[in-house]
Enzyme design. Sequence first.
Site, PDB file in Angstrom:
ATOM      1  N   HIS A  18      -0.943  -5.714   2.793  1.00 31.95           N
ATOM      2  CA  HIS A  18      -2.178  -6.394   2.566  1.00 31.95           C
ATOM      3  C   HIS A  18      -1.549  -8.098   2.083  1.00 31.95           C
ATOM      4  O   HIS A  18      -0.636  -8.598   1.045  1.00 31.95           O
ATOM      5  CB  HIS A  18      -3.100  -5.781   1.056  1.00 31.95           C
ATOM      6  CG  HIS A  18      -4.412  -5.105   2.354  1.00 31.95           C
ATOM      7  ND1 HIS A  18      -4.803  -4.119   2.578  1.00 31.95           N
ATOM      8  CD2 HIS A  18      -4.685  -5.940   3.154  1.00 31.95           C
ATOM      9  CE1 HIS A  18      -4.683  -3.838   2.690  1.00 31.95           C
ATOM     10  NE2 HIS A  18      -5.747  -4.029   3.597  1.00 31.95           N
ATOM     11  N   CYS A  55      -7.205  -1.686   8.470  1.00 35.27           N
ATOM     12  CA  CYS A  55      -5.859  -1.241   8.130  1.00 35.27           C
ATOM     13  C   CYS A  55      -5.018  -0.066   7.402  1.00 35.27           C
ATOM     14  O   CYS A  55      -4.861   0.569   8.043  1.00 35.27           O
ATOM     15  CB  CYS A  55      -5.805  -2.453   6.843  1.00 35.27           C
ATOM     16  SG  CYS A  55      -5.949  -4.342   7.115  1.00 35.27           S
ATOM     17  N   GLU A 105       1.391  -1.203   0.059  1.00 30.88           N
ATOM     18  CA  GLU A 105       0.304  -0.116  -0.095  1.00 30.88           C
ATOM     19  C   GLU A 105       0.558   1.433   0.235  1.00 30.88           C
ATOM     20  O   GLU A 105       1.973   1.249   0.601  1.00 30.88           O
ATOM     21  CB  GLU A 105      -1.051  -0.196   1.436  1.00 30.88           C
ATOM     22  CG  GLU A 105      -1.877  -0.727   1.167  1.00 30.88           C
ATOM     23  CD  GLU A 105      -2.316  -1.361   0.391  1.00 30.88           C
ATOM     24  OE1 GLU A 105      -3.418  -0.060  -0.325  1.00 30.88           O
ATOM     25  OE2 GLU A 105      -3.963  -2.365  -0.400  1.00 30.88           O
TER      26      GLU A 105
END
Length: 197
Positions: free
Chosen positions: A156, A137, A73
């Site tokens: 992730h 998250c 991410e």
Amino acid sequence: FGPFGEHAVNASWIAVQELEKLGLRDDVDLHVYEVPVEYQTVQRLIPALWKKHSPQLVVHVGVSGMATTVTLEKCGHNVGYKGLDNCRFCPGSQCCVEGGPECIDSIIDMDTVCKRVSALGLDVTVTISKDAGRYLCDFTYYTSLYQSRGRSAFVHVPPLGKPYTAEQLGRALQAIIEEMLDVLEHSEDKINCQHEH
């Protein structure tokens, strides 16, 4: 993260436990924590961990039921948190940090990390994302990025067996974190060199 919703076993915690068994290179102290899927705990815990360890880097790992790859991410988002956590709580403001920037990027160049890890020939596909999903998250990532001025990363992982084993995920995390540390150290060397001249 700990269990939540349909994830009675959170693949991210299993993967991190595998990483802990494998370890990182000798000059790295690895501290591992299981984070409850609770907004208020995150708001308290993340700053406390930064204060306690003053880490070079914090890497958060979460599970995504939609993921079929290991996903790096790039950024965390401040606004749009409407999903209830394990305590049936949701921030009234629907944001992480009132008045904070809408989006904070990691100082780690995820494209470089992705290319390098992909070149290692692991049996795991690594991809990039700019949307960590506006649940815990993303909330945790933003909180950590805000706390550290971008010195955080988020990975992730897919649910176990869809398609990877815990061992494959652990090895992928090991490779990803070692590349992240390498990228971080090189970018800091460059900064230090510029200051000396």
